[in-house]
Design an enzyme around this catalytic site. Structure first.
Site, PDB file in Angstrom:
ATOM      1  N   GLY A  43       0.820  -1.221   0.000  1.00  0.00           N
ATOM      2  CA  GLY A  43       0.000   0.000   0.000  1.00  0.00           C
ATOM      3  C   GLY A  43       0.844   1.256   0.000  1.00  0.00           C
ATOM      4  N   CYS A  44       1.884   1.276   0.809  1.00  0.00           N
ATOM      5  CA  CYS A  44       2.742   2.461   0.909  1.00  0.00           C
ATOM      6  C   CYS A  44       3.500   2.703  -0.389  1.00  0.00           C
ATOM      7  CB  CYS A  44       3.711   2.318   2.091  1.00  0.00           C
ATOM      8  SG  CYS A  44       2.841   2.214   3.674  1.00  0.00           S
ATOM      9  N   THR A  45       3.897   1.627  -1.064  1.00  0.00           N
ATOM     10  CA  THR A  45       4.589   1.759  -2.342  1.00  0.00           C
ATOM     11  C   THR A  45       3.641   2.320  -3.397  1.00  0.00           C
ATOM     12  OG1 THR A  45       6.109  -0.037  -1.792  1.00  0.00           O
ATOM     13  CG2 THR A  45       5.864   0.492  -4.133  1.00  0.00           C
ATOM     14  N   ALA A  48       3.134   6.070  -2.632  1.00  0.00           N
ATOM     15  CA  ALA A  48       4.333   6.860  -2.948  1.00  0.00           C
ATOM     16  C   ALA A  48       4.529   6.980  -4.458  1.00  0.00           C
ATOM     17  CB  ALA A  48       5.561   6.232  -2.297  1.00  0.00           C
TER      18      ALA A  48
END
Length: 150
Positions: A43-45, A48
């Site tokens: 999710g964070c990738t 970003a």
């Protein structure tokens, strides 16, 4: 989550290059300040990389993007290099900024309760005032959502 119309809490944190950054240095620009749980997670990738793809449009609208997590400077540097991220990542290993922005909260994960960063994004105006606050954002949709707010 911090109320809109509130002065954004000041911070001084190292970026992915170890350079200390403060909110004050972005005075006169809109700031997208987004908090995320961990570098290199799915999710964070996605979040970003989406901010990275839209970054030229944020710049056109006079905004900077700052990502904050409790990961180390070295972790942020690897994350930035792996995905070619064009914006600043701030390392908050002491949780000072994370707690000041009220994003360190109880989370339920696979039936276990633990403390962690709740994915949250703030839009801060040129004078350092929070004008929009979005809690529990969807990682993939958040960057486009923030672009619409500018």
């Amino acid at each position: 989550m911090i109320e809109t119309g509130t002065k954004a809490p000041a911070f001084s944190l190292p970026d992915q290059n170890g350079v200390m950054r403060t909110l004050e240095e972005y005075k006169g620009k809109k700031v997208i300040l987004y908090f995320y749980p961990k570098d290199n997670t799915p999710g964070c990738t996605k979040q970003a990389c989406s901010f990275g793809e839209l970054y030229p449009q944020f710049q056109e609208k006079g905004a900077v993007v700052l990502g904050v997590s409790k990961d180390s400077v070295a972790s942020h540097k690897r994350f930035e290099e792996k995905y070619g991220l064009p914006f600043t990542l701030l390392s908050d290993t002491e949780l000072t900024c994370i707690k000041a922005y009220d994003v360190w909260q109880e989370k339920m994960n696979y039936g276990k309760v633990s403390m962690g960063v709740v994915r949250t994004t703030y839009l801060i105006d040129e004078d350092g005032v929070i004008v929009k606050a979005f809690g529990k954002v969807k990682a993939e949709e958040n960057p486009a959502q923030m672009l619409e707010q500018l």
